[in-house]
Scaffold this motif. Structure first.
Motif, PDB file in Angstrom:
ATOM      1  N   MET A   1       0.868  -1.143   0.064  1.00 29.66           N
ATOM      2  CA  MET A   1      -0.027  -0.070   0.130  1.00 29.66           C
ATOM      3  C   MET A   1       0.844   1.130  -0.096  1.00 29.66           C
ATOM      4  O   MET A   1       0.463   2.280  -0.530  1.00 29.66           O
ATOM      5  N   SER A   2       1.856   0.999   0.555  1.00 26.79           N
ATOM      6  CA  SER A   2       2.869   2.498   0.698  1.00 26.79           C
ATOM      7  C   SER A   2       3.806   2.681  -0.363  1.00 26.79           C
ATOM      8  O   SER A   2       4.101   3.848  -0.815  1.00 26.79           O
TER       9      SER A   2
ATOM     10  N   ILE B   1      -2.137   4.975  -2.767  1.00 23.93           N
ATOM     11  CA  ILE B   1      -3.147   4.287  -2.442  1.00 23.93           C
ATOM     12  C   ILE B   1      -3.264   4.540  -0.700  1.00 23.93           C
ATOM     13  O   ILE B   1      -4.383   4.711  -0.200  1.00 23.93           O
ATOM     14  N   TRP B   2      -2.159   4.889  -0.270  1.00 21.53           N
ATOM     15  CA  TRP B   2      -2.138   5.282   1.200  1.00 21.53           C
ATOM     16  C   TRP B   2      -2.831   6.517   1.373  1.00 21.53           C
ATOM     17  O   TRP B   2      -3.623   6.483   2.316  1.00 21.53           O
TER      18      TRP B   2
ATOM     19  N   LEU C   1      -6.361   6.131   1.283  1.00 21.78           N
ATOM     20  CA  LEU C   1      -7.216   5.824   2.402  1.00 21.78           C
ATOM     21  C   LEU C   1      -7.071   6.717   3.550  1.00 21.78           C
ATOM     22  O   LEU C   1      -8.291   6.888   4.148  1.00 21.78           O
TER      23      LEU C   1
ATOM     24  N   MET D   1      -6.761  -0.507   6.970  1.00 23.11           N
ATOM     25  CA  MET D   1      -5.362  -0.107   7.051  1.00 23.11           C
ATOM     26  C   MET D   1      -4.863  -0.372   8.337  1.00 23.11           C
ATOM     27  O   MET D   1      -3.973  -0.827   8.665  1.00 23.11           O
TER      28      MET D   1
END
Length: 259
Positions: A39-40, A52-53, A56, A71
């Motif tokens: 994700m990071s 994407i982080w 979120l 998350m």
């Protein structure tokens, strides 16, 4: 079955039920870290953006608590399961001695996980509220020096409290923890797992608040925090970490106003 096959079957190690429990624990840890890394940083060779982080965290201001909970659940798997491995190992030793069962082992891990999933929900709600108040960046990092300083003081001061000492003493002596609560059966093991999760939460909740200082998306913070919380629970090394860490955190509290 041939003689050769029969001989190989006898010699090859068999993974019992508890072995699958351990595989599940380590698979969950790997899943958590793989999830937060992907994700990071994005997935190599795939069209999965690192932003994407940010999406979120941006969802926090739009009340998308489901995305935030996902998350935080991944963070919990990655960070908190490793800190409980010594306690899980102690229960497994008792199981091998005939005091517990594989079903009890599963129940213990489940109870522990349930507590931290509730903790993940609390973290998601806190991030949602702080984001809506304009106090967090899209990466989950404090935008207010007052919030940053306050979190450092809370986390640092908590290192000196009796409640922290009481929780740490139980985490550092898992055999004593189990002996004080031991009852046969999977239901009792589930209750011990819940108790273990509560004690662990009591050790770590204030340090987890520092996610809003380093950024909930910062892998470096997650790695350092996981190592510290794991070492802090060790009976030898941990005693030399708790209060010095508190001093460092409190001394760092004025820095947001000068940096």
């Amino acid at each position: 079955m041939s003689d050769t096959s029969a001989t190989l079957k006898r010699r090859l190690p068999r993974i019992g039920g508890a072995g699958f429990v351990w595989l599940g624990i380590y698979a969950a840890i790997l899943l958590g870290w793989a999830g937060v890394v992907i994700m990071s940083r994005g997935l190599p060779g795939a069209d999965l953006p690192a932003e994407i982080w940010e999406s979120l965290c941006a969802a926090a201001a739009e009340a998308d608590l489901g995305a935030l909970f996902l998350m935080w659940a991944l963070m919990v798997l990655a960070m908190m399961l490793p800190t409980a491995v010594p306690a899980f190992r102690t229960y497994d030793d008792l199981r091998q001695a005939g005091a517990g069962t594989t079903a009890g082992f599963v129940a213990l891990v489940t109870g522990y996980g349930l507590v931290w999933l509730i903790g993940a929900g609390a973290g998601a709600v806190a991030q949602w509220a702080l984001s809506r108040a304009g106090l967090l960046s899209p990466l989950g990092q404090s935008l207010s020096p007052w919030l940053t300083s306050g979190l450092l003081i809370v986390a640092g001061g908590y290192q000196f409290t009796r409640f922290k000492d009481a929780c740490l003493s139980k985490c550092r002596m898992p055999m004593t923890f189990f002996m004080e609560r031991w009852k046969p059966g999977a239901r009792a093991a589930l209750r011990m797992g819940v108790d273990l999760g509560i004690v662990c939460f009591g050790c770590c909740w204030a340090l987890m608040l520092l996610a809003f200082v380093g950024g909930t998306m910062a892998l470096w913070w997650m790695g350092l925090a996981t190592l510290f919380m794991t070492f802090e629970k060790l009976p030898g090394l941990g005693r030399f970490l708790t209060r010095p860490a508190g001093i460092v955190l409190i001394c760092a509290a004025p820095l947001p106003f000068v940096v």
